[in-house]
Write an enzyme that holds these catalytic residues in place. Sequence first.
Site, short mmCIF file in Angstrom:
data_model
loop_
_atom_site.label_atom_id
_atom_site.label_comp_id
_atom_site.label_asym_id
_atom_site.label_seq_id
_atom_site.Cartn_x
_atom_site.Cartn_y
_atom_site.Cartn_z
CG ASP A 1 -11.85 -13.58 6.68
OD1 ASP A 1 -10.93 -14.01 7.40
OD2 ASP A 1 -11.68 -12.67 5.84
CE LYS B 1 -4.42 -10.27 9.32
NZ LYS B 1 -3.24 -9.72 8.66
CE1 TYR C 1 -8.31 -5.72 2.42
CE2 TYR C 1 -7.71 -7.23 4.19
CZ TYR C 1 -7.41 -6.59 3.01
OH TYR C 1 -6.20 -6.82 2.40
CE1 TYR D 1 -4.09 -1.80 0.00
CE2 TYR D 1 -2.97 -3.21 1.58
CZ TYR D 1 -4.02 -2.98 0.70
OH TYR D 1 -4.99 -3.93 0.55
#
Length: 425
Positions: free
Chosen positions: A245, A274, A144, A18
């Site tokens: 998710d 993660k 997201y 990003y």
Amino acid sequence: MNPDQLLQLDRKHVWHPYSGMGTGPVFPVVGAEAVRLTLADGRQLIDGMASWWCAIHGYRHPVLDKAVEDQLGNMAHVMFGGLTHPPAVKLARELVKLTPTPLEKVFFTDSGSVAVEVAMKMAIQYWHSLGQSRQHFLTVRNGYHGDTFGAMSVCDPVTGMHTLFQGSLARQFFAPPPEPAFGETCEDRHLMEFEGLMERHHQDIAAVILEPIVQGAGGMRFYSADYLRRVRRLCDEHDVLLILDEIATGFGRTGKLFACEHGAVSPDILCLGKALTGGYMTLAATLATRRISDAISNHPPGVFMHGPTFMANPLACNLALASIGLLLDSHWQASVARIQKTLESGLAPCRDLPGVKEVRVLGAIGVVELKQPVDMQQIQPAFVDRGVWVRPFGRLVYLMPPFIINDDDLNTLCQAVVQVIHQHT
């Protein structure tokens, strides 16, 4: 190389996430231990990000270090097509044991985004196996789910950071974001548009996909467990699969081992990532029910059409086993409760700042939502100057520290957030 030479080469060759080439402040790290990052110039920073939410045990933990060393003595990697190995089999068994019933099939992937891609492909192929063409997904705004193309298509078209790709992405169905906050009751009106989309389009919808309880990078919002329960019920009523998710929320971050436990909800497909390896290596997993695996395996083409090169990497699987064991053997619930209490008190002064819209805390997640987006050119160095690593985005300044952080370091993080927001908003 000295720090200046390192940064010069970085600006010339390295493209950071990003960011544009050579833009924005970058700080070279040469070491990390417990909750501290050591910069090349010798400064140490208290890590408030847990390396994008995954280093729950901190850095250089001896148990995790040993898991790497032990596995290196056997093999670092082997292809998973036609082969298997003990770390993968043991990890699959452990994940099935820990996650909600009736999840019992585990497909290992490389990253969270790929775990979502796999979940979406799994849902579409499930319906194909049953002779139905269901190619679309229903989700909510402010969500997201990752940066790859399938995952991007179910991110919020505006807040999900992928607006410029909209013309290339599959068209999905979006309901309003969950309105009732965490701890509140979900009423019929809160699900009116969601239910309407489900009723009109359920024959085209392969699955509903949601981040349970916590919407992550799309807005860092905490919503009602009752809302999640009612979505599960709607999926059952309309024969639509439910994908949850848990990449950001899994492994204790919200105060439950998995966030879906707040609503006592079990999905048809679950995505993990993660914190799975304690932040040491990239690894993710997509879990599914026997109903899904049987349909895909027993109908043409009879195989699930996905296969990552580094699937079930033995080093990563052994790390995941060690990380899960370390978590379960610790007093992690008490640690997360302590972190929540300290975040609530430490971030409370932000509520009185004129540039702040809202402060919210759940488990080991503390969020300060601003009225205007932050200026990263100014705010990032300001945090580093105060000896902390905090990485805001958009209008959000948030903390997701390692679970091992002590109160003194956590208070230092909170004080830095209050001071920097006061001076830069």
